[in-house]
Scaffold this active site. Structure first.
Site, PDB file in Angstrom:
ATOM      1  N   PHE A  79      13.973-111.863 105.421  1.00 31.01           N
ATOM      2  CA  PHE A  79      15.040-111.108 106.085  1.00 31.01           C
ATOM      3  C   PHE A  79      14.527-110.092 107.104  1.00 31.01           C
ATOM      4  O   PHE A  79      15.127-109.025 107.275  1.00 31.01           O
ATOM      5  CB  PHE A  79      15.920-110.407 105.042  1.00 31.01           C
ATOM      6  CG  PHE A  79      16.210-111.247 103.837  1.00 31.01           C
ATOM      7  CD1 PHE A  79      16.915-112.434 103.962  1.00 31.01           C
ATOM      8  CD2 PHE A  79      15.751-110.889 102.587  1.00 31.01           C
ATOM      9  CE1 PHE A  79      17.167-113.233 102.852  1.00 31.01           C
ATOM     10  CE2 PHE A  79      16.004-111.673 101.471  1.00 31.01           C
ATOM     11  CZ  PHE A  79      16.712-112.860 101.599  1.00 31.01           C
ATOM     12  N   CYS A  80      13.426-110.398 107.783  1.00 24.76           N
ATOM     13  CA  CYS A  80      12.835-109.468 108.764  1.00 24.76           C
ATOM     14  C   CYS A  80      12.594-108.094 108.131  1.00 24.76           C
ATOM     15  O   CYS A  80      12.788-107.056 108.784  1.00 24.76           O
ATOM     16  CB  CYS A  80      13.724-109.339 109.994  1.00 24.76           C
ATOM     17  SG  CYS A  80      13.919-110.865 110.923  1.00 24.76           S
ATOM     18  N   ALA A  81      12.188-108.107 106.861  1.00 31.80           N
ATOM     19  CA  ALA A  81      11.882-106.864 106.147  1.00 31.80           C
ATOM     20  C   ALA A  81      10.696-107.123 105.223  1.00 31.80           C
ATOM     21  O   ALA A  81      10.759-106.910 104.018  1.00 31.80           O
ATOM     22  CB  ALA A  81      13.101-106.386 105.359  1.00 31.80           C
TER      23      ALA A  81
END
Length: 431
Positions: A362-364
């Site tokens: 999740f781009c995290a």
């Protein structure tokens, strides 16, 4: 949770969204109604948004410099879109609305304007972690209260220009106390930027009331997927900085020897703007402003409670949470299941049940790593078009998976899980 609705309450959609009647093929044959549980990535368009775009298309033209009737209409629509956004977020007179491509674009724009260092948390989406120059990263604690204390200590330890925080986690949905953080930042001599990509579609935001200096969000998460985002914020930094892009529209006068740049917002909107995207975003803001955000929170709370209740009894399933004391979450439930890769679960839900979820990190990446899930997880996110029937289908499908009742084989190829064989469409058509 903000509401006390029980998990067994029947919940209907709150608004009409595009794709609500979509039917998708199943790998085992036949088809079914599609269930969209990926609102946190890209939300479908509201009916009011598609209506607004349809009405504007016949008069779409260039803006700001055209003398024709269509050009004047488009210019008026584009500039009025700023007013809609400003009203939606409660901007004050000193805050300007700059249209961008998306939240990431907005944050990169502001990063070039900050006259000093920036403090961020390690839980941020990459869009709010990577752009800042001279940044200091604070590791979030196990409680929200302790995390706030750590931010206070860091902000007070040395001069800081900006505190940049998310409004709600895109991984867990937990909401941060932005009014408290705004007060903390100001008392320490800093300003605050809120990445509201996940917050704006779910909670009422009033910048004047909560004291936030800068706000960024995306149309594609706000039921307006037409390629526009927005940065709303105090004018002085934006007027003092170099233009985000150099080109036509960002200037007042140009000679061979010198350039006189326009003030914001034109200063940072060089080139032909996305008029339709801005109009779509404004239409979404207008439509959402007519909704009772208390009802939106109750709608999400009931669906999330139903999800947690239904999935909580699945063997080996673990929910991801950041803090034990977070008082509010938006409609996001993220989980892993022992013995199954996240991509495998997502592929199965799509292929055999017509259910769309998000899997991955999740781009995290730092956050997933600290939560002990460096290989990712499965995220279920609800929105205005979600209902209890959707939740029940997902819960039943996950229970069937763990019980060994899936009907198809799956394999990973180039890092992506797919049904084998794929019968719904030609794999070549996806390239």
């Amino acid at each position: 949770m903000t509401a006390v609705l029980t998990a067994d309450v029947c919940v209907a959609p709150l608004a009409q969204v595009s794709g609500s009647d979509l039917r998708v093929p199943l790998v085992q044959g036949g088809d079914c109604a599609y269930v969209n549980f990926d609102y946190a990535a890209s939300a479908p368009a509201l009916a009011q948004v598609t209506d607004r775009i349809g009405a504007l298309l016949p008069t779409y033209s260039s803006v700001h410099r055209g003398a024709g009737y269509a050009s004047r209409i488009s210019t008026d629509c584009y500039e009025k879109a700023r007013d809609s956004v400003a009203r939606f977020v409660g901007a004050d007179d000193d805050q300007v609305v700059v249209f961008t491509r998306n939240t990431t674009d907005s944050l990169n724009l502001l990063a070039g304007c900050v006259p000093g260092s920036t403090v961020v948390l390690d839980i941020e989406h990459h869009a709010n972690l990577l752009p800042w120059k001279n940044s200091r990263v604070v590791r979030a604690a196990d409680t929200l209260a302790e995390t706030v204390r750590l931010l206070v200590a860091e902000l007070c330890s040395k001069p800081t220009a900006l505190l940049a925080v998310t409004g709600a986690s895109n991984v867990t949905g937990e909401v941060l106390p932005i009014a408290v953080l705004a007060d903390v930042a100001h008392r320490c001599g800093a300003r605050i930027l809120v990445d509201a990509a996940q917050l704006a579609p779910h909670r009422r935001i009033d910048l004047a009331e909560c004291g936030v200096d800068y706000l960024a969000f995306s149309g594609h998460k706000l039921y307006a997927p037409f390629g526009a985002g927005v940065l709303v914020g105090r004018r002085d930094w934006l007027d003092a900085a170099d233009p985000y892009l150099a080109g036509g529209g960002a200037v007042r006068n140009v000679t061979v020897e010198s350039t006189q740049w326009a003030p914001a917002p034109a200063r940072h909107e060089a080139g032909s703007p996305n008029v339709l995207g801005a109009a779509a975003l404004a239409a979404a803001c207008d439509a959402l402003s007519e909704l009772d955000f208390g009802a939106v929170a109750e709608h999400e709370s009931a669906l999330t409670a139903r999800l947690l209740d239904g999935l909580g009894s699945v063997d080996g399933l673990e929910f991801l949470r950041l803090w034990s004391d977070a008082p509010d979450t938006v409609g996001i439930v993220t989980f892993t299941i022992d013995g199954f890769e996240p991509g495998e679960i997502a592929a199965y839900l799509s292929a055999e049940h017509g259910i769309g979820v998000r899997d991955g990190r999740f781009c995290a990446h730092p956050l997933l790593g600290r939560l002990g899930r460096p290989d990712g997880a499965v995220r279920v996110s609800v929105g205005l078009g979600s209902c209890s029937e959707n939740v029940d289908r997902l819960v039943e499908a996950v229970h069937a998976l763990v019980a060994g009742c899936r009907n198809w084989a799956y394999a990973k190829e180039s890092g992506q899980w797919n049904p084998v064989p794929e019968t719904r469409f030609s794999r070549d058509a996806l390239v």
